[in-house]
Structures are given as structure tokens and as C-alpha cells.
Design a protein around this motif. Structure first.
Motif, PDB file in Angstrom:
ATOM      1  N   ARG A 254       0.825  -1.217   0.000  1.00 29.49           N
ATOM      2  CA  ARG A 254       0.000   0.000   0.000  1.00 29.49           C
ATOM      3  C   ARG A 254       0.855   1.261   0.000  1.00 29.49           C
ATOM      4  O   ARG A 254       0.524   2.248  -0.651  1.00 29.49           O
ATOM      5  CB  ARG A 254      -0.946   0.000   1.203  1.00 29.49           C
ATOM      6  N   THR A 255       1.972   1.232   0.714  1.00 32.63           N
ATOM      7  CA  THR A 255       2.873   2.382   0.733  1.00 32.63           C
ATOM      8  C   THR A 255       3.419   2.652  -0.661  1.00 32.63           C
ATOM      9  O   THR A 255       3.400   3.790  -1.142  1.00 32.63           O
ATOM     10  CB  THR A 255       4.017   2.142   1.733  1.00 32.63           C
ATOM     11  N   VAL A 256       3.888   1.595  -1.329  1.00 31.37           N
ATOM     12  CA  VAL A 256       4.415   1.746  -2.686  1.00 31.37           C
ATOM     13  C   VAL A 256       3.300   2.156  -3.641  1.00 31.37           C
ATOM     14  O   VAL A 256       3.465   3.045  -4.482  1.00 31.37           O
ATOM     15  CB  VAL A 256       5.093   0.434  -3.156  1.00 31.37           C
ATOM     16  N   HIS A 257       2.142   1.545  -3.495  1.00 38.00           N
ATOM     17  CA  HIS A 257       1.005   1.821  -4.377  1.00 38.00           C
ATOM     18  C   HIS A 257       0.582   3.283  -4.277  1.00 38.00           C
ATOM     19  O   HIS A 257       0.311   3.925  -5.293  1.00 38.00           O
ATOM     20  CB  HIS A 257      -0.153   0.893  -4.034  1.00 38.00           C
ATOM     21  N   LYS A 258       0.523   3.804  -3.069  1.00 38.14           N
ATOM     22  CA  LYS A 258       0.148   5.214  -2.899  1.00 38.14           C
ATOM     23  C   LYS A 258       1.144   6.128  -3.593  1.00 38.14           C
ATOM     24  O   LYS A 258       0.771   7.151  -4.166  1.00 38.14           O
ATOM     25  CB  LYS A 258       0.033   5.570  -1.415  1.00 38.14           C
TER      26      LYS A 258
ATOM     27  N   PRO B  87      -8.914  12.596  -7.393  1.00 35.00           N
ATOM     28  CA  PRO B  87      -8.715  11.620  -6.329  1.00 35.00           C
ATOM     29  C   PRO B  87      -8.039  12.214  -5.102  1.00 35.00           C
ATOM     30  O   PRO B  87      -7.972  11.592  -4.082  1.00 35.00           O
ATOM     31  CB  PRO B  87      -7.832  10.549  -6.970  1.00 35.00           C
ATOM     32  N   GLU B  88      -7.527  13.445  -5.197  1.00 36.54           N
ATOM     33  CA  GLU B  88      -6.844  14.048  -4.064  1.00 36.54           C
ATOM     34  C   GLU B  88      -7.721  15.018  -3.281  1.00 36.54           C
ATOM     35  O   GLU B  88      -7.278  15.603  -2.305  1.00 36.54           O
ATOM     36  CB  GLU B  88      -5.594  14.784  -4.530  1.00 36.54           C
ATOM     37  N   ARG B  89      -8.962  15.190  -3.660  1.00 35.78           N
ATOM     38  CA  ARG B  89      -9.785  16.170  -2.972  1.00 35.78           C
ATOM     39  C   ARG B  89      -9.949  15.786  -1.508  1.00 35.78           C
ATOM     40  O   ARG B  89      -9.816  14.638  -1.131  1.00 35.78           O
ATOM     41  CB  ARG B  89     -11.120  16.343  -3.651  1.00 35.78           C
ATOM     42  N   ASN B  90     -10.204  16.760  -0.714  1.00 36.25           N
ATOM     43  CA  ASN B  90     -10.343  16.619   0.740  1.00 36.25           C
ATOM     44  C   ASN B  90      -9.040  16.180   1.412  1.00 36.25           C
ATOM     45  O   ASN B  90      -9.056  15.658   2.501  1.00 36.25           O
ATOM     46  CB  ASN B  90     -11.457  15.622   1.118  1.00 36.25           C
ATOM     47  N   GLY B  91      -7.912  16.343   0.715  1.00 34.00           N
ATOM     48  CA  GLY B  91      -6.630  16.029   1.317  1.00 34.00           C
ATOM     49  C   GLY B  91      -6.397  14.566   1.581  1.00 34.00           C
ATOM     50  O   GLY B  91      -5.569  14.199   2.383  1.00 34.00           O
ATOM     51  N   ARG B  92      -7.143  13.680   0.920  1.00 31.98           N
ATOM     52  CA  ARG B  92      -7.001  12.247   1.196  1.00 31.98           C
ATOM     53  C   ARG B  92      -6.172  11.552   0.149  1.00 31.98           C
ATOM     54  O   ARG B  92      -5.994  10.367   0.203  1.00 31.98           O
ATOM     55  CB  ARG B  92      -8.376  11.589   1.271  1.00 31.98           C
ATOM     56  N   GLY B  93      -5.693  12.219  -0.866  1.00 32.55           N
ATOM     57  CA  GLY B  93      -4.986  11.571  -1.954  1.00 32.55           C
ATOM     58  C   GLY B  93      -3.528  11.477  -1.740  1.00 32.55           C
ATOM     59  O   GLY B  93      -2.938  11.875  -0.818  1.00 32.55           O
TER      60      GLY B  93
ATOM     61  N   VAL C 199       0.368   5.964  -7.301  1.00 31.00           N
ATOM     62  CA  VAL C 199      -0.861   6.726  -7.564  1.00 31.00           C
ATOM     63  C   VAL C 199      -0.540   8.214  -7.594  1.00 31.00           C
ATOM     64  O   VAL C 199      -0.989   8.939  -8.485  1.00 31.00           O
ATOM     65  CB  VAL C 199      -1.952   6.413  -6.514  1.00 31.00           C
ATOM     66  N   THR C 200       0.248   8.658  -6.635  1.00 33.29           N
ATOM     67  CA  THR C 200       0.611  10.075  -6.593  1.00 33.29           C
ATOM     68  C   THR C 200       1.355  10.480  -7.862  1.00 33.29           C
ATOM     69  O   THR C 200       1.030  11.487  -8.484  1.00 33.29           O
ATOM     70  CB  THR C 200       1.471  10.372  -5.352  1.00 33.29           C
ATOM     71  N   LEU C 201       2.335   9.676  -8.244  1.00 34.92           N
ATOM     72  CA  LEU C 201       3.126  10.020  -9.423  1.00 34.92           C
ATOM     73  C   LEU C 201       2.320   9.953 -10.711  1.00 34.92           C
ATOM     74  O   LEU C 201       2.395  10.835 -11.554  1.00 34.92           O
ATOM     75  CB  LEU C 201       4.336   9.078  -9.538  1.00 34.92           C
ATOM     76  N   TYR C 202       1.540   8.914 -10.857  1.00 35.90           N
ATOM     77  CA  TYR C 202       0.880   8.670 -12.133  1.00 35.90           C
ATOM     78  C   TYR C 202      -0.466   9.385 -12.267  1.00 35.90           C
ATOM     79  O   TYR C 202      -0.688  10.140 -13.199  1.00 35.90           O
ATOM     80  CB  TYR C 202       0.696   7.170 -12.353  1.00 35.90           C
ATOM     81  N   ILE C 203      -1.346   9.171 -11.339  1.00 38.19           N
ATOM     82  CA  ILE C 203      -2.706   9.688 -11.481  1.00 38.19           C
ATOM     83  C   ILE C 203      -2.806  11.157 -11.080  1.00 38.19           C
ATOM     84  O   ILE C 203      -3.263  11.992 -11.851  1.00 38.19           O
ATOM     85  CB  ILE C 203      -3.710   8.842 -10.673  1.00 38.19           C
ATOM     86  N   ILE C 204      -2.369  11.478  -9.879  1.00 37.23           N
ATOM     87  CA  ILE C 204      -2.570  12.847  -9.391  1.00 37.23           C
ATOM     88  C   ILE C 204      -1.741  13.839 -10.188  1.00 37.23           C
ATOM     89  O   ILE C 204      -2.245  14.881 -10.608  1.00 37.23           O
ATOM     90  CB  ILE C 204      -2.269  12.925  -7.877  1.00 37.23           C
ATOM     91  N   GLN C 205      -0.462  13.529 -10.462  1.00 35.88           N
ATOM     92  CA  GLN C 205       0.357  14.466 -11.223  1.00 35.88           C
ATOM     93  C   GLN C 205      -0.141  14.619 -12.655  1.00 35.88           C
ATOM     94  O   GLN C 205      -0.143  15.727 -13.198  1.00 35.88           O
ATOM     95  CB  GLN C 205       1.825  14.053 -11.193  1.00 35.88           C
ATOM     96  N   ASN C 206      -0.584  13.536 -13.277  1.00 36.12           N
ATOM     97  CA  ASN C 206      -1.148  13.646 -14.623  1.00 36.12           C
ATOM     98  C   ASN C 206      -2.448  14.440 -14.602  1.00 36.12           C
ATOM     99  O   ASN C 206      -2.739  15.192 -15.527  1.00 36.12           O
ATOM    100  CB  ASN C 206      -1.374  12.265 -15.239  1.00 36.12           C
ATOM    101  N   HIS C 207      -3.224  14.268 -13.571  1.00 37.57           N
ATOM    102  CA  HIS C 207      -4.471  15.018 -13.427  1.00 37.57           C
ATOM    103  C   HIS C 207      -4.157  16.515 -13.380  1.00 37.57           C
ATOM    104  O   HIS C 207      -4.816  17.319 -14.029  1.00 37.57           O
ATOM    105  CB  HIS C 207      -5.190  14.579 -12.156  1.00 37.57           C
ATOM    106  N   ARG C 208      -3.136  16.872 -12.613  1.00 36.34           N
ATOM    107  CA  ARG C 208      -2.735  18.285 -12.512  1.00 36.34           C
ATOM    108  C   ARG C 208      -2.227  18.815 -13.851  1.00 36.34           C
ATOM    109  O   ARG C 208      -2.542  19.938 -14.245  1.00 36.34           O
ATOM    110  CB  ARG C 208      -1.652  18.441 -11.455  1.00 36.34           C
ATOM    111  N   LYS C 209      -1.428  17.998 -14.558  1.00 40.28           N
ATOM    112  CA  LYS C 209      -0.880  18.425 -15.843  1.00 40.28           C
ATOM    113  C   LYS C 209      -1.983  18.699 -16.860  1.00 40.28           C
ATOM    114  O   LYS C 209      -1.908  19.627 -17.640  1.00 40.28           O
ATOM    115  CB  LYS C 209       0.075  17.364 -16.411  1.00 40.28           C
ATOM    116  N   LEU C 210      -2.988  17.838 -16.857  1.00 43.35           N
ATOM    117  CA  LEU C 210      -4.071  17.971 -17.823  1.00 43.35           C
ATOM    118  C   LEU C 210      -5.036  19.089 -17.448  1.00 43.35           C
ATOM    119  O   LEU C 210      -5.816  19.536 -18.289  1.00 43.35           O
ATOM    120  CB  LEU C 210      -4.845  16.649 -17.941  1.00 43.35           C
TER     121      LEU C 210
END
Length: 102
Positions: free
Chosen positions: A71-75, A96-102, A78-89
Motif C-alpha cells: 500500500r505504501t508503494v502503491h500510494k 482523487p486528491e480532494r479533501n486532502g485524502r490523496g 498513484v501520486t506520481l501517475y494519477i494525481i500528477q497527470n491530473h494536474r498536468k491535464l
């Protein structure tokens, strides 16, 4: 099934929207286990002095540690792939990061 309690179960439910269908189905299947969990079985072993109970308990604890490590590695992924790509786009879709849970 392993009896792992999540601090914020709503986070898992929300993240299921981002999972492949097979992963989502697997998580839902595990959630339907009712009161019979592997954890309850292990707790029962502690009280019955069953042969090899200590070894089974050690294996269970090792499995939980492996899940924690995963889970530590997976998180991180997720941060690198999903959240950063979401920000770039600059997407207007739910994040997935809303409410500070991402």
C-alpha cells in the motif's frame, strides 16, 4: 477478508471509481465476507492452542506487513501517475486528491 480496518472507508469507495472493473469487483467481493474473516479465524487459533497455531499466526502477520508495504508503494505510484497527470491535464473531473485524502 483479512480484517483490516481503514481509517476512512469512504476513501476506498471513492477510489473504486478509478479502479479497473476486475479490481473493483474483487474489493467488493472481499467486503461481502460478513463476520467470518481470516482475522477472526486467527484470533480463534490464539485461544485453542492448535498445533502449528503460532506458525499460522506468524504467516498472517507477515501477510499483513506485506500488504502494508504494498500500500505504501502503491500510494506513491498513484501520486506520481494519477494525481500528477491530473494536474498536468488541468482536468475539471473529480480529483482523487480532494479533501486532502490523496
Amino acid at each position: 477478508a483479512l480484517g483490516v480496518q481503514h481509517d476512512d472507508a469512504s476513501y476506498l469507495v471513492e477510489m473504486m471509481d478509478y479502479m479497473p472493473p476486475q479490481h473493483k469487483a474483487f474489493i467488493q467481493y472481499l467486503g461481502e465476507g460478513g463476520s467470518m474473516t481470516i482475522r477472526n479465524f486467527i484470533l480463534g487459533l490464539k485461544t485453542c492452542n492448535a498445533k502449528n497455531a503460532e506458525k499460522v499466526i506468524q504467516c498472517y502477520n507477515s501477510a499483513l506487513k506485506a500488504i502494508e508495504d504494498f500500500r505504501t508503494v502503491h500510494k506513491g505510484i498513484v501520486t506520481l501517475y494519477i494525481i500528477q497527470n491530473h494536474r498536468k491535464l488541468g482536468s475539471n473531473s473529480p480529483s482523487p486528491e480532494r479533501n486532502g485524502r490523496g
